[in-house]
Motif scaffolding. Structure first.
Motif, PDB file in Angstrom:
ATOM      1  N   LEU A 139       0.804  -1.220   0.000  1.00  0.00           N
ATOM      2  CA  LEU A 139       0.000   0.000   0.000  1.00  0.00           C
ATOM      3  C   LEU A 139       0.837   1.270   0.000  1.00  0.00           C
ATOM      4  O   LEU A 139       0.522   2.222  -0.709  1.00  0.00           O
ATOM      5  CB  LEU A 139      -0.955   0.008   1.197  1.00  0.00           C
ATOM      6  N   GLY A 143       2.644   1.688  -3.724  1.00  0.00           N
ATOM      7  CA  GLY A 143       1.598   2.589  -4.201  1.00  0.00           C
ATOM      8  C   GLY A 143       0.322   1.920  -4.696  1.00  0.00           C
ATOM      9  O   GLY A 143      -0.431   2.500  -5.472  1.00  0.00           O
ATOM     10  N   MET A 144       0.074   0.714  -4.245  1.00  0.00           N
ATOM     11  CA  MET A 144      -1.149   0.013  -4.672  1.00  0.00           C
ATOM     12  C   MET A 144      -2.354   0.541  -3.901  1.00  0.00           C
ATOM     13  O   MET A 144      -2.221   1.024  -2.775  1.00  0.00           O
ATOM     14  CB  MET A 144      -1.031  -1.489  -4.398  1.00  0.00           C
ATOM     15  N   THR A 145      -3.520   0.420  -4.501  1.00  0.00           N
ATOM     16  CA  THR A 145      -4.760   0.683  -3.771  1.00  0.00           C
ATOM     17  C   THR A 145      -5.055  -0.571  -2.960  1.00  0.00           C
ATOM     18  O   THR A 145      -4.456  -1.631  -3.183  1.00  0.00           O
ATOM     19  CB  THR A 145      -5.933   0.953  -4.727  1.00  0.00           C
ATOM     20  N   GLN A 146      -6.011  -0.464  -2.052  1.00  0.00           N
ATOM     21  CA  GLN A 146      -6.363  -1.639  -1.255  1.00  0.00           C
ATOM     22  C   GLN A 146      -6.882  -2.764  -2.148  1.00  0.00           C
ATOM     23  O   GLN A 146      -6.545  -3.925  -1.948  1.00  0.00           O
ATOM     24  CB  GLN A 146      -7.386  -1.266  -0.187  1.00  0.00           C
ATOM     25  N   GLN A 147      -7.677  -2.405  -3.157  1.00  0.00           N
ATOM     26  CA  GLN A 147      -8.216  -3.427  -4.063  1.00  0.00           C
ATOM     27  C   GLN A 147      -7.090  -4.072  -4.872  1.00  0.00           C
ATOM     28  O   GLN A 147      -7.066  -5.284  -5.055  1.00  0.00           O
ATOM     29  CB  GLN A 147      -9.265  -2.807  -5.000  1.00  0.00           C
ATOM     30  N   GLU A 148      -6.147  -3.256  -5.350  1.00  0.00           N
ATOM     31  CA  GLU A 148      -5.020  -3.800  -6.121  1.00  0.00           C
ATOM     32  C   GLU A 148      -4.181  -4.732  -5.252  1.00  0.00           C
ATOM     33  O   GLU A 148      -3.759  -5.794  -5.706  1.00  0.00           O
ATOM     34  CB  GLU A 148      -4.144  -2.660  -6.657  1.00  0.00           C
ATOM     35  N   LYS A 161      -7.692  -4.637   4.755  1.00  0.00           N
ATOM     36  CA  LYS A 161      -8.074  -3.491   5.578  1.00  0.00           C
ATOM     37  C   LYS A 161      -7.742  -3.742   7.051  1.00  0.00           C
ATOM     38  O   LYS A 161      -7.242  -2.850   7.748  1.00  0.00           O
ATOM     39  CB  LYS A 161      -9.561  -3.175   5.398  1.00  0.00           C
TER      40      LYS A 161
END
Length: 177
Positions: A139, A143-148, A161
Motif C-alpha cells: 500500500l 503505491g497500490m490501492t487496497q483493491q489492487e 483493511k
C-alpha cells in the motif's frame, strides 16, 4: 429560398418528432457535416463524437428550426460547427489539466522539511509480523490501492483493511508512545 422535396420531408418529420427524420438527416448530411467537424477537430475520434452530439442537438432543438431564416443545411452546419468547437475546447482543457510527469515537481521533496524521526519507517515496518509488512509495503511503498493489493496478494479485501489497521496501530506505538 427554395426547399428540395427531401429537405421538406426532413423538416416535416422533425416538426412532428418523427424519428425517420434522423435517418434522412444522416443519409443526406452526415458526410458533409463530418467533413466540417473533422476539419475543425483534426481528430477522428473527437469528430465522430461531435457528429453524434450534433444529431442529438438537432433532434432536441428541431422545434427551433425556422426555414424562413436559414436553409436546413445552414442550420445543421452551424450546430455541427459549434459542437465541434465545444468538443475541441473540452478536449484541450482536459488535456491541459492532466498531470504532465516531466513537468511535475511532485517528486521533488524539500529535504529541510523532512521529519528525521520518521526516515527509519521501513526499518520499523520490518519489525512487524510479516503479514502486516506485506500489506504496508504494497500500500505505501509500492503505491497500490487496497483493491489492487487484495488482487495482487490474493488476500480478501477485508483482510487487507484489517492488516492495514493493525499494522498502522503497531507503528503508531513506535512513533507516538
Amino acid at each position: 429560398m427554395s426547399i428540395t422535396p427531401t429537405e421538406q420531408k426532413i423538416i416535416d418529420y422533425l416538426k412532428k418528432g418523427d424519428k425517420r427524420a434522423l435517418n434522412l438527416l444522416y443519409e443526406n448530411y452526415s458526410t458533409s457535416l463530418y467533413g466540417v467537424i473533422l476539419k475543425i477537430t483534426i481528430n477522428e475520434e473527437i469528430a465522430e463524437d461531435a457528429l453524434q452530439e450534433t444529431f442529438i442537438k438537432v433532434w432536441k432543438n428541431a422545434h427551433k428550426y425556422d426555414s424562413s431564416k436559414a436553409k436546413l443545411f445552414t442550420w445543421l452546419f452551424r450546430i455541427a460547427r459549434n459542437t465541434a468547437i465545444d468538443k475541441l475546447r473540452s478536449f484541450n482543457n482536459r488535456y491541459k489539466k492532466e498531470v504532465q510527469i516531466d513537468t511535475s515537481n511532485v517528486y521533488i521533496l524539500p529535504t529541510s522539511n523532512l521529519n528525521q524521526d520518521v526516515l527509519d519507517i521501513k526499518e520499523h515496518v520490518g519489525r512487524l509480523e510479516e503479514k502486516y509488512q506485506i500489506v504496508l509495503d504494497a500500500l505505501f511503498f509500492q503505491g497500490m490501492t487496497q483493491q489492487e493489493a487484495s488482487d495482487e496478494l490474493d488476500i480478501p479485501l477485508g483482510t487487507i483493511k484489517s492488516r492495514l489497521k493493525i499494522g498502522l496501530r503497531e507503528l503508531k506505538k513506535v512513533y507516538d508512545p
